[in-house]
Design a protein around this motif. Structure first.
Motif, PDB file in Angstrom:
ATOM      1  N   ASP A 165       0.841  -1.211   0.000  1.00 20.16           N
ATOM      2  CA  ASP A 165       0.000   0.000   0.000  1.00 20.16           C
ATOM      3  C   ASP A 165       0.874   1.258   0.000  1.00 20.16           C
ATOM      4  O   ASP A 165       1.697   1.450   0.890  1.00 20.16           O
ATOM      5  CB  ASP A 165      -0.905   0.001   1.236  1.00 20.16           C
ATOM      6  N   PRO A 166       0.647   2.104  -1.015  1.00 22.45           N
ATOM      7  CA  PRO A 166       1.513   3.283  -1.108  1.00 22.45           C
ATOM      8  C   PRO A 166       1.047   4.440  -0.232  1.00 22.45           C
ATOM      9  O   PRO A 166       1.718   5.469  -0.163  1.00 22.45           O
ATOM     10  CB  PRO A 166       1.382   3.665  -2.585  1.00 22.45           C
ATOM     11  N   VAL A 167      -0.090   4.311   0.413  1.00 20.28           N
ATOM     12  CA  VAL A 167      -0.655   5.463   1.128  1.00 20.28           C
ATOM     13  C   VAL A 167      -0.679   5.235   2.641  1.00 20.28           C
ATOM     14  O   VAL A 167      -0.279   6.101   3.429  1.00 20.28           O
ATOM     15  CB  VAL A 167      -2.107   5.731   0.639  1.00 20.28           C
ATOM     16  N   LYS A 168      -1.123   4.041   3.033  1.00 11.89           N
ATOM     17  CA  LYS A 168      -1.401   3.781   4.449  1.00 11.89           C
ATOM     18  C   LYS A 168      -0.199   4.090   5.343  1.00 11.89           C
ATOM     19  O   LYS A 168      -0.329   4.816   6.338  1.00 11.89           O
ATOM     20  CB  LYS A 168      -1.814   2.303   4.603  1.00 11.89           C
ATOM     21  N   TYR A 169       0.954   3.565   4.994  1.00 12.87           N
ATOM     22  CA  TYR A 169       2.095   3.675   5.912  1.00 12.87           C
ATOM     23  C   TYR A 169       2.606   5.112   6.008  1.00 12.87           C
ATOM     24  O   TYR A 169       3.014   5.560   7.073  1.00 12.87           O
ATOM     25  CB  TYR A 169       3.199   2.696   5.486  1.00 12.87           C
ATOM     26  N   GLN A 170       2.504   5.810   4.866  1.00  9.41           N
ATOM     27  CA  GLN A 170       2.945   7.217   4.916  1.00  9.41           C
ATOM     28  C   GLN A 170       2.046   8.040   5.835  1.00  9.41           C
ATOM     29  O   GLN A 170       2.510   8.908   6.558  1.00  9.41           O
ATOM     30  CB  GLN A 170       2.938   7.805   3.518  1.00  9.41           C
ATOM     31  N   ARG A 171       0.757   7.720   5.792  1.00  6.84           N
ATOM     32  CA  ARG A 171      -0.158   8.464   6.677  1.00  6.84           C
ATOM     33  C   ARG A 171       0.161   8.135   8.138  1.00  6.84           C
ATOM     34  O   ARG A 171       0.069   8.999   9.002  1.00  6.84           O
ATOM     35  CB  ARG A 171      -1.616   8.105   6.379  1.00  6.84           C
ATOM     36  N   TYR A 172       0.504   6.887   8.404  1.00  6.06           N
ATOM     37  CA  TYR A 172       0.878   6.526   9.779  1.00  6.06           C
ATOM     38  C   TYR A 172       2.102   7.340  10.199  1.00  6.06           C
ATOM     39  O   TYR A 172       2.167   7.874  11.305  1.00  6.06           O
ATOM     40  CB  TYR A 172       1.156   5.018   9.900  1.00  6.06           C
ATOM     41  N   ARG A 173       3.073   7.435   9.275  1.00  5.82           N
ATOM     42  CA  ARG A 173       4.288   8.202   9.592  1.00  5.82           C
ATOM     43  C   ARG A 173       3.924   9.662   9.897  1.00  5.82           C
ATOM     44  O   ARG A 173       4.376  10.232  10.901  1.00  5.82           O
ATOM     45  CB  ARG A 173       5.242   8.149   8.389  1.00  5.82           C
ATOM     46  N   ASP A 174       3.058  10.251   9.060  1.00  9.01           N
ATOM     47  CA  ASP A 174       2.675  11.650   9.264  1.00  9.01           C
ATOM     48  C   ASP A 174       1.946  11.828  10.590  1.00  9.01           C
ATOM     49  O   ASP A 174       2.163  12.811  11.300  1.00  9.01           O
ATOM     50  CB  ASP A 174       1.774  12.126   8.122  1.00  9.01           C
ATOM     51  N   ALA A 175       1.088  10.845  10.912  1.00  7.70           N
ATOM     52  CA  ALA A 175       0.323  10.955  12.165  1.00  7.70           C
ATOM     53  C   ALA A 175       1.257  10.861  13.368  1.00  7.70           C
ATOM     54  O   ALA A 175       1.125  11.618  14.344  1.00  7.70           O
ATOM     55  CB  ALA A 175      -0.731   9.840  12.224  1.00  7.70           C
ATOM     56  N   TYR A 188      -4.504  10.709  13.626  1.00  6.76           N
ATOM     57  CA  TYR A 188      -4.220  11.734  14.636  1.00  6.76           C
ATOM     58  C   TYR A 188      -4.613  13.089  14.053  1.00  6.76           C
ATOM     59  O   TYR A 188      -4.181  13.457  12.960  1.00  6.76           O
ATOM     60  CB  TYR A 188      -2.732  11.723  15.016  1.00  6.76           C
ATOM     61  N   LYS A 189      -5.449  13.798  14.811  1.00  6.86           N
ATOM     62  CA  LYS A 189      -5.936  15.127  14.405  1.00  6.86           C
ATOM     63  C   LYS A 189      -6.476  15.085  12.968  1.00  6.86           C
ATOM     64  O   LYS A 189      -7.443  14.394  12.724  1.00  6.86           O
ATOM     65  CB  LYS A 189      -4.833  16.156  14.593  1.00  6.86           C
ATOM     66  N   ASN A 190      -5.818  15.770  12.021  1.00  4.37           N
ATOM     67  CA  ASN A 190      -6.403  15.804  10.667  1.00  4.37           C
ATOM     68  C   ASN A 190      -5.830  14.735   9.742  1.00  4.37           C
ATOM     69  O   ASN A 190      -6.098  14.743   8.545  1.00  4.37           O
ATOM     70  CB  ASN A 190      -6.210  17.196  10.051  1.00  4.37           C
ATOM     71  N   VAL A 191      -5.008  13.847  10.277  1.00  8.60           N
ATOM     72  CA  VAL A 191      -4.459  12.785   9.406  1.00  8.60           C
ATOM     73  C   VAL A 191      -5.411  11.597   9.458  1.00  8.60           C
ATOM     74  O   VAL A 191      -5.605  11.003  10.527  1.00  8.60           O
ATOM     75  CB  VAL A 191      -3.047  12.347   9.860  1.00  8.60           C
ATOM     76  N   MET A 192      -5.990  11.287   8.316  1.00  7.76           N
ATOM     77  CA  MET A 192      -6.947  10.180   8.345  1.00  7.76           C
ATOM     78  C   MET A 192      -6.793   9.234   7.165  1.00  7.76           C
ATOM     79  O   MET A 192      -6.114   9.533   6.184  1.00  7.76           O
ATOM     80  CB  MET A 192      -8.375  10.710   8.450  1.00  7.76           C
TER      81      MET A 192
END
Ligand SMILES: C[S@@+](CC[C@H](N)C(=O)[O-])C[C@H]1O[C@@H](n2cnc3c(N)ncnc32)[C@H](O)[C@@H]1O
Length: 700
Positions: free
Chosen positions: A346-356, A617-621
């Motif tokens: 998945d190219p999106v999920k893990y990056q969002r986790y990192r950002d969160a 977290y906050k606005n990261v979804m």
């Protein structure tokens, strides 16, 4: 302004490989009374070769011969000509490939004249038998009435009881008032055939000059995506003359056809309405050219657009569309390396986790040298890598060289096999930064005491299924609550499931027919019970998974994961269950809700599509809910929550989806049913499904 789908279809770029694109589109010529010529019934080879040269791939030909096919029923009780279409003129495999059996149009098993209805029945059977004799693969039946119960009765018996090879194409009436709902005419007919397999009983939609109202309203057209449409028949008087003097389809019709075009395996048919072809030599070819031009790039374009959203899924050889999958149960089962590997694409999920995680550090790590982070349910560790990357990013953006944040990093996983990979990751990728804890996270409070583990400032987990909480994230995370600080933050903070009513004949039939083979009868089911050993003589000590509610019901009382394509959503999604973490108040995870949906068109509801979103977290979804979908994410397909039957609803009805989440000492399950509140005040309630978790039970 961005280009519309239709604009894109005609981009020069998309019209490359025109010959190849054209060759994927199969068009059939419907033999009409304008084709009647002397001895045509003996000249099927010449007739079909001529049409072949004019770019038609097959013909629909009166199976009893053209003289019989266009007999005038007003001559009844005089008898029509006998069947007279000799088989010997064409090799058997050519009949199969090039000819579809047209049932005589005068046959009317639902005639008000009971004698003619009876007579029609007898003649219909003769023609069906002759289609079998010729080995034809498709039979075309014309509906001329709003309701054809007698015809349906005969066809139902044929389909269900005779071992024949053909598919029946049911051409929908063209003579009904414009506001008549053709979808309902078709849906009644297939229901009267006990919803026989959509591979063998399919609709033909007629695109006429005087279009039915339902084809002008997108929400009504969309319903055909949930039905088996075998062919679309375009009437010749729909065409106009283009700039270059050639026959062309007007734009409105082009768009309609493109919208209805689901697969290149669908067929197009051309029906002659006047004798224009007599006077213009090239007209037949022009019709075919215009039809191919209209649809040849639709699938190609759709795949191209899908590549942008589906990423690696679109490039893989497997077609995931409309394939049933049992939801994973990573708590009770140990996932294998291949499954983890699929997640990790998945190219999106893990990056969002990192950002969160990075965003959370901004709030919890201020002025601190260290914060304690627990990854709960690490799998093979991809989120672990992201946590360490978040630390690095945070340091480079928010700290100077002498004041770096260094997280204390615990990695918890209960799958002993995945622990092998985690050890490897720790040594080779994480510079031994992690403390690996091989345990169920729910034992963490006691383990921590024994081993002096520090309390977390941040817990990070990904334990969600397609319907949000259906992999038991709430239960797992509640298990660590006693070990948390009052300030501990959880990523995710919150998640919500969503549902919307859908129609999909294909999904209903696929679920109903997914019966295990003999060798599959002992496989663990998804319900409460385990397989049993049959020790009596008759069963030779075989294993059997028993279903107290019956096998057929158990199939329909489960939740599935499906990349839905042949379906139509009947309303916007509504939120179902929400969970927030940490759950310091230890609020129960049992839930119950009734969702109301107003129905705006006649439809057959097969069940509900399920989705979820989560606030990391906050606005990261992250979201698979269509309106907020995280583009490019491939980790979750929608859930499907089926009903036991197709339920017909009408415009103005209100439906209620009643669903509860229940639990006992060993597991969690959903129970659900449908209520239909009719416009006239009548209330219908469908039976409660999956009572007591008999068919679908998520073990804790
Ligand atoms: C959906 S997978 C996610 C794996 C990984 N975090 C990822 O995103 O690729 C959930 C993981 O949590 C683990 N897991 C589930 N319940 C757990 C529990 N109660 N305690 C520890 N691990 C658990 C499973 O074994 C599985 O490895």
């Amino acid at each position: 302004m961005s280009k519309t789908y239709s604009d894109l279809i005609f981009d020069t770029e998309s019209t490359r490989n025109i010959d190849e694109a054209n060759s994927r589109i199969n068009i059939g010529w419907i033999t009409s009374r304008f084709d009647v010529a002397e001895h045509l019934d003996r000249k099927v080879v010449e007739f079909s070769s001529k049409l072949g040269a004019e770019q038609y791939n097959f013909i629909v030909y009166p199976v009893g011969g053209i003289i019989r096919g266009f007999w005038d029923p007003r001559r009844f009780p005089e008898a029509p000509p006998n069947i007279d279409l000799p088989d010997l003129q064409l090799a058997n495999h050519l009949w199969e490939t090039y000819v579809c059996a047209g049932i005589s149009e005068w046959i009317d098993c639902d005639s008000e004249n009971p004698d003619f209805a009876k007579f029609s029945e007898q003649e219909l059977i003769k023609e069906l038998n002759y289609a079998c004799y010729l080995g034809l693969r498709t039979v075309v039946l014309n509906l001329t009435r709003k309701s054809s119960p007698n015809l349906a009765k005969i066809i139902k018996k044929w389909l269900w009881t005779k071992n024949v090879l053909f598919t029946i194409w049911v051409s929908l009436p063209t003579n009904l008032p414009k506001n008549e709902d053709l979808w309902s005419v078709w849906a009644d007919f297939r229901k009267d055939c006990a919803n026989f397999n959509g591979v063998r009983l399919q609709a033909i939609l007629n695109i006429t000059a005087d279009l039915q109202d339902e084809f002008l309203e997108l929400k009504l057209v969309e319903r055909w995506k949930a039905e088996p449409v075998g062919a679309i028949c375009v009437h010749s008087d729909v065409f106009t003359t283009g700039k270059d003097g050639q026959a062309v389809l007007p734009q409105l019709y082009q768009k309609l056809l493109q919208n209805l075009w689901m697969f290149d395996s669908m067929r197009l048919l051309l029906k002659q309405i006047n004798d224009g072809t007599k006077y213009r030599q090239n007209l037949r070819r022009e019709y075919a050219t215009s039809l191919r031009f209209t649809v040849r790039n639709v699938t190609w374009m759709r795949q191209k657009m899908a590549k942008e959203t589906d990423g690696f899924l679109a490039t893989s050889n497997l077609d995931y569309h409309d394939v049933l999958q049992a939801p994973l149960q990573p708590l009770s089962d140990n996932l294998d390396s291949g499954v983890y590997n699929t997640f990790e694409q998945d190219p999106v999920k893990y990056q969002r986790y990192r950002d969160a995680v990075q965003l959370a550090f901004m709030d919890i790590a201020k002025d601190k040298e260290s914060v304690v982070v627990y990854l709960l349910g690490a799998g093979r560790g991809p989120i672990g890598t992201m946590i360490l990357e978040a630390e690095k990013r945070y340091n480079s953006e928010c700290r100077d060289k002498n004041n770096k944040l260094k997280i204390k990093f615990y990695v918890v996983e209960k799958n002993p096999n995945a622990i092998v990979t985690l050890r490897f990751m720790n040594e080779n990728a994480w510079r031994k930064r992690a403390i690996l804890v091989e345990s169920d996270m729910r034992s963490l409070p006691s383990l921590a005491k024994e081993n002096n583990y520090e309390q977390p400032d941040l817990i990070v987990s990904e334990l969600l299924g397609s319907f949000g909480d259906n992999e038991l994230s709430p239960e797992c995370l509640d298990g660590v609550t006693d070990f948390l600080k009052p300030t501990t933050i959880s990523i995710p903070q919150k998640y919500t499931s969503y549902a919307a009513p859908i129609m999909s004949l294909n999904m209903h039939q696929t679920i109903k027919s997914a019966i295990p083979s003999f060798w599959g009868k002992g496989l663990v089911g998804h319900g409460r019970n385990e397989p049993e050993l049959e020790e009596d003589d008759e069963n030779e000590g075989e294993y059997v998974q028993k279903y107290p509610q019956g096998m057929a019901i158990s199939r329909l009382d489960q939740i599935y994961v499906v990349y839905l394509r042949q379906f139509c959503a009947l309303a916007e999604n509504k939120p179902v269950f929400t969970f927030e973490h940490p759950n310091f108040a230890k609020t129960s995870n049992d839930r119950e809700i009734v969702l109301d949906f107003d129905i705006d068109r006649a439809a057959d509801i097969m069940g509900f599509a399920g989705y979820f979103d989560m606030i990391l977290y906050k606005n990261v979804m992250l979201s698979i809910e269509p309106k907020t979908f995280s583009n490019g994410m491939i980790s979750w397909f929608p859930a499907v929550i089926p009903l036991r039957k197709l339920y017909r609803v009408a415009e103005g009805d209100r439906i209620k989806f009643v669903i509860s989440r229940k639990s006992d000492a060993d597991g969690v399950w959903y129970e659900w049913n449908l209520e239909i509140h009719r416009k006239n005040g009548e209330i219908f309630k469908s039976p409660l499904q999956n009572q007591n978790g008999e068919s679908y039970y998520m073990r804790k």
